[in-house]
Scaffold this active site. Sequence first.
Site, PDB file in Angstrom:
ATOM      1  N   PRO A   2       9.673  -0.337  43.329  1.00  0.00           N
ATOM      2  CA  PRO A   2       8.255  -0.424  43.704  1.00  0.00           C
ATOM      3  C   PRO A   2       8.084  -0.511  45.215  1.00  0.00           C
ATOM      4  O   PRO A   2       8.858  -1.169  45.907  1.00  0.00           O
ATOM      5  CB  PRO A   2       7.795  -1.728  43.029  1.00  0.00           C
ATOM      6  CG  PRO A   2       8.760  -1.934  41.907  1.00  0.00           C
ATOM      7  CD  PRO A   2      10.070  -1.401  42.389  1.00  0.00           C
ATOM      8  N   ARG A 121      12.727 -11.841  59.100  1.00  0.00           N
ATOM      9  CA  ARG A 121      13.679 -10.733  59.116  1.00  0.00           C
ATOM     10  C   ARG A 121      13.056  -9.425  58.630  1.00  0.00           C
ATOM     11  O   ARG A 121      13.686  -8.362  58.735  1.00  0.00           O
ATOM     12  CB  ARG A 121      14.916 -11.071  58.292  1.00  0.00           C
ATOM     13  CG  ARG A 121      14.713 -11.167  56.802  1.00  0.00           C
ATOM     14  CD  ARG A 121      16.061 -11.319  56.088  1.00  0.00           C
ATOM     15  NE  ARG A 121      15.929 -11.394  54.656  1.00  0.00           N
ATOM     16  CZ  ARG A 121      16.033 -12.501  53.951  1.00  0.00           C
ATOM     17  NH1 ARG A 121      16.246 -13.662  54.561  1.00  0.00           N
ATOM     18  NH2 ARG A 121      15.913 -12.479  52.638  1.00  0.00           N
ATOM     19  N   ASN A 162      10.704   5.550  49.438  1.00  0.00           N
ATOM     20  CA  ASN A 162      10.945   6.990  49.411  1.00  0.00           C
ATOM     21  C   ASN A 162       9.671   7.825  49.382  1.00  0.00           C
ATOM     22  O   ASN A 162       9.564   8.849  50.049  1.00  0.00           O
ATOM     23  CB  ASN A 162      11.787   7.340  48.175  1.00  0.00           C
ATOM     24  CG  ASN A 162      13.236   7.602  48.541  1.00  0.00           C
ATOM     25  OD1 ASN A 162      13.637   7.429  49.683  1.00  0.00           O
ATOM     26  ND2 ASN A 162      14.008   8.029  47.566  1.00  0.00           N
ATOM     27  N   ARG A 258      19.885   8.007  49.834  1.00  0.00           N
ATOM     28  CA  ARG A 258      18.559   8.098  49.231  1.00  0.00           C
ATOM     29  C   ARG A 258      18.086   9.539  49.289  1.00  0.00           C
ATOM     30  O   ARG A 258      18.506  10.322  50.145  1.00  0.00           O
ATOM     31  CB  ARG A 258      17.559   7.187  49.962  1.00  0.00           C
ATOM     32  CG  ARG A 258      17.927   5.722  49.982  1.00  0.00           C
ATOM     33  CD  ARG A 258      17.982   5.088  48.606  1.00  0.00           C
ATOM     34  NE  ARG A 258      16.700   5.106  47.954  1.00  0.00           N
ATOM     35  CZ  ARG A 258      15.768   4.153  48.105  1.00  0.00           C
ATOM     36  NH1 ARG A 258      15.983   3.136  48.911  1.00  0.00           N
ATOM     37  NH2 ARG A 258      14.625   4.226  47.439  1.00  0.00           N
TER      38      ARG A 258
END
Length: 270
Positions: A2, A121, A162, A258
């Site tokens: 997600p 972070r 993505n 990816r």
Amino acid sequence: MPEGHTLHRLARTHRRRFVGKPVEASSPQGRFATSAEIVDGRVLERAEAHGKHLFHHYGPDLVVHVHLGLYGKFSDVKVPVDPPRGLVRLRLVGPTHYADLRGPTTCELITDHEADAVHARLGVDPLREDADPDRAWARISRSRAPLATLLMDQTVIAGVGNVYRAEALFRLGLDPLLPGRALDRPTWDALWADLVDMLRDGVKRGKIETLRPEDDPRMLDAPDRGALCARRVYTYRRTGRPCLVCGTPIAHEKHLARNLFWCPTCQPAS
């Protein structure tokens, strides 16, 4: 996995369903049982998202931190409460709804200091009110890494995955392999504004649709199973199919393990 709009949508739903009310917490699966006992019966004070992370604040040093990962999912069901089905890591029950969390990468009870460390972070989140695009620009403008890498780096921009990477780069006509330091500031400003717009639309719709009004969605084939979260898009999972703008077959390759999708004509190599 997600993307950021999903977590912000969850946070919005949980604010509406649970914030300001005592919450029954349990762990039918048992893996979160001790922490659930600590939270059980407390009032949920705040729910927020940062990138792909969700935070439930129950008071001083009581923060439930969730990262859904690849398989995690939070349900939203009206009461009465049904017996748990499957491996429910965390069940939250409020006055009108209950939510079951299954399959997260992370579900932990942490302190405020530890929550602050997670926020620190992470990169800037286009959906947060405290987002500072200058902070992301400072990283991108000095980097030799390609935009395809930088947009997916959660320490630079939090929440972009993505789909939003592929669609943002296409909509701006940017070569995915363009080094960050070769990007000019006006183009960065336009890219940031487009990410904000697309992610906000994703929160509103509960899905990703990136086609501009002038581009006809009837030209699209039916999405494959893996693209159900993004039905009306330009490049994501459209390998070999014609670009909706110029007709060039959409290209695909692996980039840092990816999938990367782009149009070689609309996004020419720099």
